[in-house]
Design a protein around this motif. Structure first.
Motif, PDB file in Angstrom:
ATOM      1  N   THR A  53      10.183  42.543 -27.770  1.00  0.00           N
ATOM      2  CA  THR A  53      11.537  42.167 -28.169  1.00  0.00           C
ATOM      3  C   THR A  53      11.887  42.766 -29.523  1.00  0.00           C
ATOM      4  O   THR A  53      13.023  43.195 -29.756  1.00  0.00           O
ATOM      5  N   TRP A  54      10.891  42.794 -30.432  1.00  0.00           N
ATOM      6  CA  TRP A  54      11.153  43.355 -31.756  1.00  0.00           C
ATOM      7  C   TRP A  54      11.528  44.831 -31.663  1.00  0.00           C
ATOM      8  O   TRP A  54      12.519  45.272 -32.265  1.00  0.00           O
ATOM      9  N   PHE A  55      10.773  45.591 -30.908  1.00  0.00           N
ATOM     10  CA  PHE A  55      11.105  47.000 -30.744  1.00  0.00           C
ATOM     11  C   PHE A  55      12.425  47.173 -30.006  1.00  0.00           C
ATOM     12  O   PHE A  55      13.223  48.059 -30.329  1.00  0.00           O
ATOM     13  N   LEU A  56      12.661  46.331 -29.004  1.00  0.00           N
ATOM     14  CA  LEU A  56      13.894  46.450 -28.224  1.00  0.00           C
ATOM     15  C   LEU A  56      15.113  46.134 -29.086  1.00  0.00           C
ATOM     16  O   LEU A  56      16.109  46.868 -29.062  1.00  0.00           O
ATOM     17  N   LEU A  57      15.046  45.042 -29.851  1.00  0.00           N
ATOM     18  CA  LEU A  57      16.160  44.690 -30.724  1.00  0.00           C
ATOM     19  C   LEU A  57      16.348  45.731 -31.822  1.00  0.00           C
ATOM     20  O   LEU A  57      17.480  46.099 -32.156  1.00  0.00           O
ATOM     21  N   GLY A  58      15.247  46.192 -32.388  1.00  0.00           N
ATOM     22  CA  GLY A  58      15.359  47.224 -33.410  1.00  0.00           C
ATOM     23  C   GLY A  58      15.964  48.502 -32.860  1.00  0.00           C
ATOM     24  O   GLY A  58      16.847  49.115 -33.476  1.00  0.00           O
ATOM     25  N   GLY A  59      15.522  48.887 -31.659  1.00  0.00           N
ATOM     26  CA  GLY A  59      16.088  50.066 -31.029  1.00  0.00           C
ATOM     27  C   GLY A  59      17.531  49.880 -30.628  1.00  0.00           C
ATOM     28  O   GLY A  59      18.308  50.838 -30.563  1.00  0.00           O
ATOM     29  N   ASP A  60      17.908  48.635 -30.370  1.00  0.00           N
ATOM     30  CA  ASP A  60      19.261  48.300 -29.950  1.00  0.00           C
ATOM     31  C   ASP A  60      20.226  48.276 -31.126  1.00  0.00           C
ATOM     32  O   ASP A  60      21.341  48.805 -31.062  1.00  0.00           O
ATOM     33  N   LEU A  61      19.804  47.651 -32.233  1.00  0.00           N
ATOM     34  CA  LEU A  61      20.700  47.437 -33.364  1.00  0.00           C
ATOM     35  C   LEU A  61      20.747  48.637 -34.307  1.00  0.00           C
ATOM     36  O   LEU A  61      21.791  48.935 -34.886  1.00  0.00           O
ATOM     37  N   TYR A  62      19.606  49.314 -34.486  1.00  0.00           N
ATOM     38  CA  TYR A  62      19.565  50.467 -35.383  1.00  0.00           C
ATOM     39  C   TYR A  62      19.647  51.725 -34.530  1.00  0.00           C
ATOM     40  O   TYR A  62      18.655  52.295 -34.106  1.00  0.00           O
ATOM     41  N   THR A  63      20.864  52.127 -34.280  1.00  0.00           N
ATOM     42  CA  THR A  63      21.143  53.176 -33.311  1.00  0.00           C
ATOM     43  C   THR A  63      21.049  54.564 -33.944  1.00  0.00           C
ATOM     44  O   THR A  63      20.914  54.711 -35.165  1.00  0.00           O
ATOM     45  N   ALA A  64      21.164  55.579 -33.095  1.00  0.00           N
ATOM     46  CA  ALA A  64      21.170  56.952 -33.602  1.00  0.00           C
ATOM     47  C   ALA A  64      22.335  57.142 -34.554  1.00  0.00           C
ATOM     48  O   ALA A  64      22.217  57.830 -35.577  1.00  0.00           O
ATOM     49  N   TYR A  65      23.457  56.533 -34.216  1.00  0.00           N
ATOM     50  CA  TYR A  65      24.613  56.702 -35.083  1.00  0.00           C
ATOM     51  C   TYR A  65      24.403  56.018 -36.430  1.00  0.00           C
ATOM     52  O   TYR A  65      24.915  56.470 -37.444  1.00  0.00           O
TER      53      TYR A  65
END
Length: 548
Positions: A53-65
């Protein structure tokens, strides 16, 4: 194809290919007997533990943009436009800790997949649920498009995207889109969950190396801050105005504070943030993540400062069209300052950083459409299998729309519409978050407050004109009524929304206007994994899952 950094491009393609294979293989990871339901395809079986979940949320919230825009704002406009992102992510996590575990519990108790599901069950209001669903769906569209803008920035710096033939120029983006669409369709939320491990590892590696290595190449942090201060305090010879702020002055405090607070309140209202949270396997997983996610804020602070490193390095972000483009500053800095092989790793980190949020966003938008528009208004008797099928198809349509959006519109329009999405999504906060604690707010009052906030926010944002281009939707700041200070439009609209909802709730409650039937009970908001009432049953979104 002169001008292509072949070493960087080969490494970018290799790492991109690796995560693509992982995306397709994700369908075998923790594979259930049947993927044909929103619980499995859209929420990963609601089974992810703390680290996933930590990686998923981090990948979700801190986007490429995020990794493109935040340092670009620091480079072009200074700390008010860029560094507010750091305190807002710090403010965000206590908010998540407080309310998200309650949303997890009631959603697992009743099988809710979206926040609109919760609003429908809590207030017994189809119109209010539809308002929340449509707002989330529309606000997510430009956000997905901006992930493709992030990929496009990398491709442009590496040397692809030139030429007059539009098919050749955009072919790499088409390929990336096709691969993203294919493995999201087959693997659902499991694909970005697996890829997030690679994405975050690369991001952490690149940023830590950058903040250690790059300052030594440009004279140290003293030289970096000195160069940034000089740029931000030197008037433009053409306009006579300074480009931005090195340190926010007293006249910019309201803008800085409202941007930070409004962004913190809005971020977890987006469907993709909720989807990543509801995929976790317990309410305590949510709380643990709220405690450890600030590690990303530390990285974000370092990343933001790279915008000022680029000033000291004399980076010139020029697009293939020959025009200056601040959005290219970080990829260009990496290409200028790093060896080609490490620049390729950095480019891959940004490009892969677009895949994770784009996949989650498209899944979340598709779930919202399927559950709260298709099933609620078009085909109420849709089976779980049919829901999953519709959601998969809609996820393709959503990504296709994002691709057209990027190719057909100016990049600045994509940015402006994403800012507008932030204004919109904050207007769902009262119905969702306050509803987790009380039903004092009346359903019709919440709907009227939402509508007024949406209209005010949209009109005010439209009237903000970019002085450089003359385009509407030129920014997210406007004068706050009553105090004559510049502030975040979303926060002003939110306050108006809240005041109207509170006043009308007093009136409707005094008149004893029906507030509908609440299908939840107090204990629903504290249920956890292992609770006998939290069962995975084939029920509709608004049926109870209580054991007899």
């Amino acid at each position: 194809m002169s001008g292509i950094n072949w070493t960087a491009l080969i490494i970018l393609i290799a790492l991109f290919g690796l995560v693509t294979v992982m995306g397709f293989m994700a369908t075998r990871w923790r594979r259930p007997t049947d993927m044909e339901s929103l619980d499995e395809w859209g929420l990963g079986g609601r089974s992810f533990g703390t680290w996933i979940t930590w990686f998923l949320l981090g990948g979700d919230l801190y986007t490429a943009y995020t990794f493109v825009a935040v340092p670009a704002a620091m480079f072009a406009l200074g700390s008010v436009a860029g560094f507010f992102a750091v305190p807002y992510t710090i403010v965000l996590y206590p908010i998540i800790f407080i309310f998200m575990s309650r949303l997890w519990s009631v959603s697992h108790r009743h099988g809710y997949v979206t926040t609109a599901d919760f609003v429908r069950g809590r207030y017994d209001s189809r119109p209010l649920s539809l308002a929340v669903a449509v707002t989330g769906f529309l606000a997510t569209m430009p956000y997905i498009a901006l992930q493709l803008v992030g990929i496009q920035a990398v491709l442009e710096v590496v040397g692809l995207g030139g030429g007059s033939n539009w098919l050749v120029k955009d072919a790499p983006l088409f390929i990336a889109f096709a691969l993203l669409a294919a493995y999201t369709y087959s693997s659902g939320l499991r694909a970005p969950a697996v890829i997030a491990f690679v994405k975050d590892t690369l991001i952490y590696l690149v940023i830590i190396v950058a903040v250690i290595y790059l300052p030594s190449k440009v004279g140290g942090w003293d030289a970096i801050f000195g160069a940034a201060e000089e740029k931000m305090t030197t008037p433009n010879p053409t306009t006579g105005k300074v480009p931005g702020a090195f340190v926010p002055g007293s006249e910019q405090m309201w803008a800085y504070a409202t941007l930070a607070l409004g962004s913190a309140l809005a971020l977890f209202m987006y469907p993709h943030s909720i989807t990543a949270s509801l995929s976790s396997n317990s309410r305590n997983t949510i709380r643990r993540n709220a405690s450890i996610l600030p590690a990303y804020s530390f990285v974000l602070g370092l990343l933001a400062l790279l915008g000022w490193v680029a000033i000291a390095a004399g980076t010139q972000p020029i697009g293939l069209d020959g025009e200056p483009n601040a959005q290219l500053v970080i990829p260009q800095l990496f290409e200028d300052m790093f060896p080609s092989w490490f620049a390729g790793v950095a480019f891959a980190a940004i490009a892969i950083g677009a895949l994770v949020p784009a996949a989650i966003m498209s899944i979340a938008a598709a779930n919202t459409f399927t559950r709260n528009i298709y099933k609620e208004w078009i085909k109420p008797n849709a089976t779980p299998k049919e829901e999953a099928k519709v959601s998969k198809l809609v996820s393709l349509v959503v990504k296709g729309f994002a691709l057209i959006f990027v190719l057909a519109l100016d990049k600045q329009n994509a940015i402006n519409f994403q800012l507008l999405g932030g204004i919109w999504i904050l207007q769902t906060f009262p119905a969702i978050v306050f509803g987790l604690y009380t039903r004092w707010f009346h359903r019709w009052a919440l709907l009227v407050g939402w509508a007024v906030g949406m209209v005010y926010g949209t009109v005010t944002a439209y009237n903000v004109v970019n002085p450089a281009t003359g385009n509407h939707f030129g920014g997210s700041l406007a004068s706050i009524p009553g105090i004559a200070q510049m502030g975040y439009i979303a926060m002003t609209a939110f306050v108006i929304n809240l005041v109207i909802a509170a006043v009308l709730s007093l009136v409707f409650n005094a008149m004893k206007v029906s507030n509908g039937h609440d299908e939840t009970i107090k204990g629903d908001y504290f249920a956890d994994a292992g609770d006998p009432r939290v069962e995975k049953l084939d029920v509709g979104p608004h049926e109870t899952t209580a054991s007899p």
